[in-house]
Design an enzyme around this catalytic site. Structure first.
Site, PDB file in Angstrom:
ATOM      1  N   ALA A  63       0.756  -1.040  -0.095  1.00  0.00           N
ATOM      2  CA  ALA A  63       0.094  -0.183  -0.040  1.00  0.00           C
ATOM      3  C   ALA A  63       0.867   1.191  -0.004  1.00  0.00           C
ATOM      4  O   ALA A  63       2.211   1.121   0.617  1.00  0.00           O
ATOM      5  CB  ALA A  63      -0.976   0.005   1.409  1.00  0.00           C
ATOM      6  N   GLY A 108       0.722  -5.040   0.861  1.00  0.00           N
ATOM      7  CA  GLY A 108      -0.537  -5.014   0.049  1.00  0.00           C
ATOM      8  C   GLY A 108      -0.366  -5.745  -1.171  1.00  0.00           C
ATOM      9  O   GLY A 108      -1.338  -6.275  -1.747  1.00  0.00           O
ATOM     10  N   GLU A 111      -0.649  -9.397  -0.221  1.00  0.00           N
ATOM     11  CA  GLU A 111      -2.007  -9.549  -0.077  1.00  0.00           C
ATOM     12  C   GLU A 111      -2.962  -9.938  -1.332  1.00  0.00           C
ATOM     13  O   GLU A 111      -3.853 -10.349  -1.536  1.00  0.00           O
ATOM     14  CB  GLU A 111      -2.815  -8.538   0.822  1.00  0.00           C
ATOM     15  CG  GLU A 111      -1.974  -8.766   2.389  1.00  0.00           C
ATOM     16  CD  GLU A 111      -2.199  -7.230   3.273  1.00  0.00           C
ATOM     17  OE1 GLU A 111      -1.509  -6.209   2.820  1.00  0.00           O
ATOM     18  OE2 GLU A 111      -2.621  -7.566   4.339  1.00  0.00           O
ATOM     19  N   GLU A 131       4.605  -5.024   7.244  1.00  0.00           N
ATOM     20  CA  GLU A 131       4.051  -3.918   8.035  1.00  0.00           C
ATOM     21  C   GLU A 131       4.136  -3.574   9.523  1.00  0.00           C
ATOM     22  O   GLU A 131       4.437  -2.395   9.990  1.00  0.00           O
ATOM     23  CB  GLU A 131       2.342  -4.425   7.876  1.00  0.00           C
ATOM     24  CG  GLU A 131       1.549  -4.342   6.719  1.00  0.00           C
ATOM     25  CD  GLU A 131       1.943  -5.393   5.558  1.00  0.00           C
ATOM     26  OE1 GLU A 131       2.616  -6.429   6.124  1.00  0.00           O
ATOM     27  OE2 GLU A 131       1.124  -5.468   4.822  1.00  0.00           O
TER      28      GLU A 131
HETATM   29  N1  CO8 Z   1       4.513   3.111  -0.738  1.00  0.00           N
HETATM   30  C1  CO8 Z   1       5.050   4.225  -1.332  1.00  0.00           C
HETATM   31  N2  CO8 Z   1       6.154   4.454  -2.024  1.00  0.00           N
HETATM   32  C2  CO8 Z   1       6.884   3.335  -2.398  1.00  0.00           C
HETATM   33  C3  CO8 Z   1       6.605   2.113  -1.819  1.00  0.00           C
HETATM   34  C4  CO8 Z   1       5.088   1.898  -0.939  1.00  0.00           C
HETATM   35  N3  CO8 Z   1       4.845   1.025  -0.374  1.00  0.00           N
HETATM   36  N4  CO8 Z   1       7.418   1.131  -2.061  1.00  0.00           N
HETATM   37  C5  CO8 Z   1       8.328   1.967  -2.778  1.00  0.00           C
HETATM   38  N5  CO8 Z   1       8.075   3.297  -2.891  1.00  0.00           N
HETATM   39  C6  CO8 Z   1       8.782   4.293  -3.671  1.00  0.00           C
HETATM   40  C7  CO8 Z   1       9.950   4.747  -2.814  1.00  0.00           C
HETATM   41  O1  CO8 Z   1       9.799   5.788  -1.935  1.00  0.00           O
HETATM   42  C8  CO8 Z   1      10.769   5.367  -4.072  1.00  0.00           C
HETATM   43  O2  CO8 Z   1      10.307   6.610  -4.330  1.00  0.00           O
HETATM   44  P1  CO8 Z   1      11.445   7.902  -4.480  1.00  0.00           P
HETATM   45  O3  CO8 Z   1      12.024   7.361  -5.876  1.00  0.00           O
HETATM   46  O4  CO8 Z   1      10.484   8.980  -4.851  1.00  0.00           O
HETATM   47  O5  CO8 Z   1      12.239   7.754  -3.482  1.00  0.00           O
HETATM   48  C9  CO8 Z   1      10.649   4.426  -5.140  1.00  0.00           C
HETATM   49  O6  CO8 Z   1       9.247   3.857  -4.950  1.00  0.00           O
HETATM   50  C10 CO8 Z   1      11.556   3.286  -5.544  1.00  0.00           C
HETATM   51  O7  CO8 Z   1      11.682   2.693  -4.269  1.00  0.00           O
HETATM   52  P2  CO8 Z   1      13.118   2.294  -3.623  1.00  0.00           P
HETATM   53  O8  CO8 Z   1      14.113   3.535  -3.890  1.00  0.00           O
HETATM   54  O9  CO8 Z   1      12.938   2.164  -2.270  1.00  0.00           O
HETATM   55  O10 CO8 Z   1      13.639   1.269  -4.490  1.00  0.00           O
HETATM   56  P3  CO8 Z   1      14.686  -0.051  -3.683  1.00  0.00           P
HETATM   57  O11 CO8 Z   1      14.868  -1.062  -4.810  1.00  0.00           O
HETATM   58  O12 CO8 Z   1      15.738   0.672  -3.057  1.00  0.00           O
HETATM   59  O13 CO8 Z   1      13.742  -0.750  -2.532  1.00  0.00           O
HETATM   60  C11 CO8 Z   1      11.944  -1.863  -1.878  1.00  0.00           C
HETATM   61  C12 CO8 Z   1      12.629  -1.592  -3.069  1.00  0.00           C
HETATM   62  C13 CO8 Z   1      12.563  -2.967  -1.079  1.00  0.00           C
HETATM   63  C14 CO8 Z   1      10.275  -2.507  -2.322  1.00  0.00           C
HETATM   64  C15 CO8 Z   1      11.528  -0.600  -1.029  1.00  0.00           C
HETATM   65  O14 CO8 Z   1      10.955   0.395  -1.953  1.00  0.00           O
HETATM   66  C16 CO8 Z   1      10.488  -0.889  -0.119  1.00  0.00           C
HETATM   67  O15 CO8 Z   1      10.892  -1.535   0.952  1.00  0.00           O
HETATM   68  N6  CO8 Z   1       9.306  -0.337  -0.267  1.00  0.00           N
HETATM   69  C17 CO8 Z   1       8.270  -0.590   0.970  1.00  0.00           C
HETATM   70  C18 CO8 Z   1       7.878  -1.985   1.140  1.00  0.00           C
HETATM   71  C19 CO8 Z   1       6.941  -2.042   2.330  1.00  0.00           C
HETATM   72  O16 CO8 Z   1       6.939  -1.851   3.314  1.00  0.00           O
HETATM   73  N7  CO8 Z   1       5.503  -2.370   1.620  1.00  0.00           N
HETATM   74  C20 CO8 Z   1       4.496  -2.393   2.733  1.00  0.00           C
HETATM   75  C21 CO8 Z   1       3.622  -1.130   2.920  1.00  0.00           C
HETATM   76  S1  CO8 Z   1       2.350  -1.228   4.081  1.00  0.00           S
HETATM   77  C22 CO8 Z   1       1.075  -2.148   3.358  1.00  0.00           C
HETATM   78  O17 CO8 Z   1       1.422  -2.743   2.205  1.00  0.00           O
HETATM   79  C23 CO8 Z   1      -0.155  -2.435   4.260  1.00  0.00           C
HETATM   80  C24 CO8 Z   1      -1.153  -3.000   3.550  1.00  0.00           C
HETATM   81  C25 CO8 Z   1      -2.430  -2.969   4.290  1.00  0.00           C
HETATM   82  C26 CO8 Z   1      -2.845  -1.422   4.322  1.00  0.00           C
HETATM   83  C27 CO8 Z   1      -3.942  -1.356   5.582  1.00  0.00           C
HETATM   84  C28 CO8 Z   1      -4.149   0.368   5.589  1.00  0.00           C
HETATM   85  C29 CO8 Z   1      -4.818   0.638   6.704  1.00  0.00           C
END
Ligand code: CO8
Length: 257
Positions: A63, A108, A111, A131
């Protein structure tokens, strides 16, 4: 007509591609709204849906964290509900849904993949529920579906540690059906989709409904439920045509009637 998803019909198979490359296909409210709309308006004749993410790095990286960062309690619940409802629609669509997981399937994203009937992933795929490292729980039904797919112990390990696993480990624990090289992912997903699409649509839909509905039932109720659905098959043209074709050694042409 959509900004964050693409819909492409390949005969009886429709491919829904999530396309938000700046955030590795993270799910924000707009993406979820568009997915919901697309599920309502699937192209006519769609017998199988394939869901994938744009690019070769990420299926869905979760998400959208920037959208969630400042939510309060009711807003968090509303956002969680929006995703959960879209995923439940996928799970209960009367056609099979295959997730072609082409990279990160985190939060997400994992999921979403779990709400699909089948998961095929590329060798570079990574699955995880990170999460709790963000101060939330898997809120798009991850705590509900992960244990059903991989068992309680492994689900708790993945969710409490937040650690991602690679494709081979996902295969070993039963989170995915198959792992294939990235270049072959879409071909393999479409091949399986076409095998499903060639079968009687009402029978496939009834099988999906039975599997979903009987999963949590006691054995006697489940057997009764299946028997009702089995009987209904004999009221379809497809059953008549399918069996007639077999007996005359021909290939059946199913109409979904
Ligand atoms: N949300 C928003 N932006 C994201 C997300 C995300 N989930 N994942 C990546 N991005 C963005 C980064 O911020 C980055 O943006 P920018 O270029 O502006 O800095 C761009 O995508 C590229 O990402 P990275 O530079 O971080 O790329 P890497 O190759 O270094 O890393 C990863 C890739 C490992 C996937 C890393 O981006 C990461 O850890 N992302 C987050 C993963 C995460 O924690 N996902 C879970 C999110 S929480 C969730 O899904 C909850 C679901 C239920 C919701 C319930 C609501 C109440």
């Amino acid at each position: 007509m959509y900004n964050y998803i693409k819909i492409e019909q390949k005969e009886a198979v429709t491919v829904l591609t999530i396309s938000a490359p700046k955030t590795l296909n993270a799910l924000n409210s707009a993406v979820l709204r568009e997915m919901d709309d697309a599920l309502t308006h699937l192209p006519e004749g769609t017998r199988v849906l394939v869901v994938t993410g744009e690019g070769e790095k990420s299926f869905v990286a979760g998400a959208d964290i920037s959208e969630m960062a400042n939510l309060n309690v009711p807003q968090g619940q509303t956002f969680g509900n929006r995703g959960a409802m879209v995923f439940r629609r996928i799970e209960t669509l009367p056609i099979p849904v295959i997730a072609a997981v082409n990279g990160f399937a985190l939060g997400g994203g994992c999921e979403l993949a779990m709400a699909c009937d089948i998961r095929i992933c590329s060798e570079n795929a990574k699955f995880g529920q990170p999460e709790v490292g963000l101060g939330i729980i898997p809120g798009f039904s991850g705590t509900v579906r992960l244990s059903r797919l991989v068992g309680m112990g492994m689900a708790k390990q993945l969710i409490y540690t937040g650690k991602a696993i690679k494709a081979d480990e996902a295969l070993r624990i039963g989170l995915v059906n198959a792992v294939v090289p990235q270049a072959e992912l879409m071909d393999k997903a479409l091949e399986m989709a076409n095998q499903m699409a060639a079968n009687a649509p009402l029978a496939v839909a009834a099988a999906k409904q039975c599997i979903n509905a009987t999963y949590d039932m006691d054995m006697d109720s489940a057997i009764l439920y299946e028997n009702g659905a089995f009987g209904q098959c004999f009221g379809t043209e497809d059953q008549k045509n399918g069996m007639k074709a077999f007996l005359s050694k021909e290939k059946p042409a199913f109409k979904g009637k």
